[in-house]
Design a protein around this motif. Structure first.
Motif, short mmCIF file in Angstrom:
data_model
loop_
_atom_site.label_atom_id
_atom_site.label_comp_id
_atom_site.label_asym_id
_atom_site.label_seq_id
_atom_site.Cartn_x
_atom_site.Cartn_y
_atom_site.Cartn_z
N ASP A 1 0.82 -1.22 0.00
CA ASP A 1 0.00 0.00 0.00
C ASP A 1 0.85 1.27 0.00
N SER A 2 2.10 1.15 0.45
CA SER A 2 3.00 2.31 0.49
C SER A 2 3.73 2.52 -0.83
N GLY A 3 3.43 1.66 -1.82
CA GLY A 3 4.00 1.84 -3.15
C GLY A 3 5.22 1.00 -3.46
N TYR A 4 5.45 -0.06 -2.69
CA TYR A 4 6.64 -0.88 -2.91
C TYR A 4 6.29 -2.30 -3.36
N ALA A 5 5.24 -2.42 -4.16
CA ALA A 5 4.77 -3.74 -4.58
C ALA A 5 5.80 -4.51 -5.39
N ASP A 6 6.74 -3.83 -6.02
CA ASP A 6 7.74 -4.50 -6.85
C ASP A 6 9.05 -4.76 -6.12
N LYS A 7 9.12 -4.45 -4.83
CA LYS A 7 10.35 -4.62 -4.04
C LYS A 7 10.22 -5.86 -3.16
N THR A 8 10.61 -7.01 -3.70
CA THR A 8 10.41 -8.27 -2.98
C THR A 8 11.13 -8.31 -1.65
N PHE A 9 12.40 -7.96 -1.64
CA PHE A 9 13.18 -8.02 -0.40
C PHE A 9 12.58 -7.11 0.67
N LEU A 10 12.21 -5.91 0.28
CA LEU A 10 11.64 -4.96 1.24
C LEU A 10 10.33 -5.49 1.80
N LEU A 11 9.49 -6.05 0.95
CA LEU A 11 8.19 -6.55 1.42
C LEU A 11 8.37 -7.70 2.41
N VAL A 12 9.28 -8.62 2.08
CA VAL A 12 9.53 -9.73 3.00
C VAL A 12 10.11 -9.23 4.32
N PHE A 13 11.01 -8.25 4.21
CA PHE A 13 11.58 -7.66 5.43
C PHE A 13 10.51 -7.01 6.29
N LEU A 14 9.63 -6.24 5.67
CA LEU A 14 8.57 -5.56 6.42
C LEU A 14 7.61 -6.55 7.06
N GLY A 15 7.28 -7.61 6.32
CA GLY A 15 6.40 -8.63 6.89
C GLY A 15 7.03 -9.32 8.08
N THR A 16 8.30 -9.66 7.95
CA THR A 16 8.99 -10.33 9.05
C THR A 16 9.16 -9.41 10.24
N LEU A 17 9.54 -8.17 9.99
CA LEU A 17 9.70 -7.19 11.07
C LEU A 17 8.40 -6.99 11.83
N THR A 18 7.30 -6.87 11.11
CA THR A 18 6.01 -6.68 11.76
C THR A 18 5.64 -7.90 12.58
N GLY A 19 6.00 -9.09 12.06
CA GLY A 19 5.66 -10.32 12.77
C GLY A 19 6.48 -10.56 14.02
N VAL A 20 7.77 -10.27 13.98
CA VAL A 20 8.64 -10.64 15.10
C VAL A 20 9.07 -9.46 15.96
N GLY A 21 8.87 -8.23 15.46
CA GLY A 21 9.38 -7.05 16.17
C GLY A 21 8.80 -6.87 17.55
N GLY A 22 7.50 -7.05 17.70
CA GLY A 22 6.87 -6.87 19.01
C GLY A 22 7.35 -7.89 20.01
N GLY A 23 7.47 -9.14 19.58
CA GLY A 23 7.97 -10.18 20.48
C GLY A 23 9.40 -9.95 20.89
N LEU A 24 10.20 -9.42 19.98
CA LEU A 24 11.59 -9.10 20.30
C LEU A 24 11.67 -8.03 21.38
N LEU A 25 10.86 -6.98 21.23
CA LEU A 25 10.81 -5.92 22.24
C LEU A 25 10.30 -6.46 23.58
N ARG A 26 9.30 -7.33 23.51
CA ARG A 26 8.74 -7.94 24.73
C ARG A 26 9.81 -8.68 25.51
N ASP A 27 10.57 -9.52 24.82
CA ASP A 27 11.57 -10.33 25.50
C ASP A 27 12.71 -9.47 26.04
N MET A 28 13.08 -8.43 25.30
CA MET A 28 14.13 -7.54 25.79
C MET A 28 13.67 -6.82 27.05
N MET A 29 12.42 -6.35 27.08
CA MET A 29 11.91 -5.66 28.26
C MET A 29 11.77 -6.61 29.45
#
Length: 214
Positions: free
Chosen positions: A123-151
């Protein structure tokens, strides 16, 4: 498009509740007070998405649309109240129950938020950027849990337990391929299932990435 927006919103709510519950469970297990439990639940639920939005250069959705933050806080509060009233559920040797609940909540949240991360990138205009999309999906999926465990001062779950981040990467890549070659709705339905199934199989068959032994 209207249907896909509804599905994405439902996934966001499911992921928010699931991750908030997993964060609250960690807080309860650590003996935190009610405020600490709610904070940990909210951070787990919205932390990955906020980090993703900052990378994309947009104001985090959790701040512009606080419904997600409120739902996360409410989910953590409800879980605390249930376990506070039903204290016998938490007394004695309940480690197995704790691990099972954490696994279920984390798997649902991981699948839902991985998809949400990829769709946000598209939706942000990066439909053709495969690496970026996979990175964003993974970051959204694991980022909160990473912060949780660090805290919570725990070894990050994504680095030590089963196939976790790898499941998110596989789900994000699956979404990109299905979105481009079949349809967005197909990607929305299949991709989170792929993430959850990888997690279930990894737990059942005890799949882990190689590690060094002393």
């Amino acid at each position: 498009m209207k249907y896909t927006n509804s599905v994405i919103f439902i996934m966001e709510i499911m992921g928010t509740i699931a991750f908030s519950a997993s964060g609250a469970m960690v807080g309860i297990h650590k003996g935190m007070d009610l405020f600490g439990i709610c904070v940990l639940g909210v951070v787990t639920a919205v932390g990955g998405g906020m980090t993703r939005d900052v990378i994309l250069g947009i104001v985090p959705k959790a701040l512009t649309n606080p419904v997600y933050t409120l739902i996360a806080a409410a989910a953590a509060l409800v879980l605390f109240c249930i376990l506070y009233i039903k204290r016998d559920m938490w007394q004695g040797d309940r480690r197995l129950m704790y691990d099972q609940v954490m696994f279920i909540m984390d798997s649902i949240g991981l699948g839902a938020f991985t998809v949400v991360g990829v769709t946000t990138g598209i939706d942000s205009g990066y439909a053709d950027k495969t690496f970026l999309l996979v990175f964003l999906g993974t970051l959204t999926g694991v980022g909160g849990g990473l912060l949780r465990d660090m805290m919570a001062q725990d070894p990050p779950y994504i680095l030590v337990r089963h196939i976790y981040a790898c499941a998110s990467i596989a789900g994000a890549l699956c979404y990109v391929l299905l979105y481009r070659n079949i349809s967005e709705m197909t990607a929305l339905v299949i991709s989170p299932v792929v993430v959850i199934m990888i997690r279930v199989l990894a737990r059942h068959y005890r799949w882990n990435l190689p590690r060094m032994k002393e």
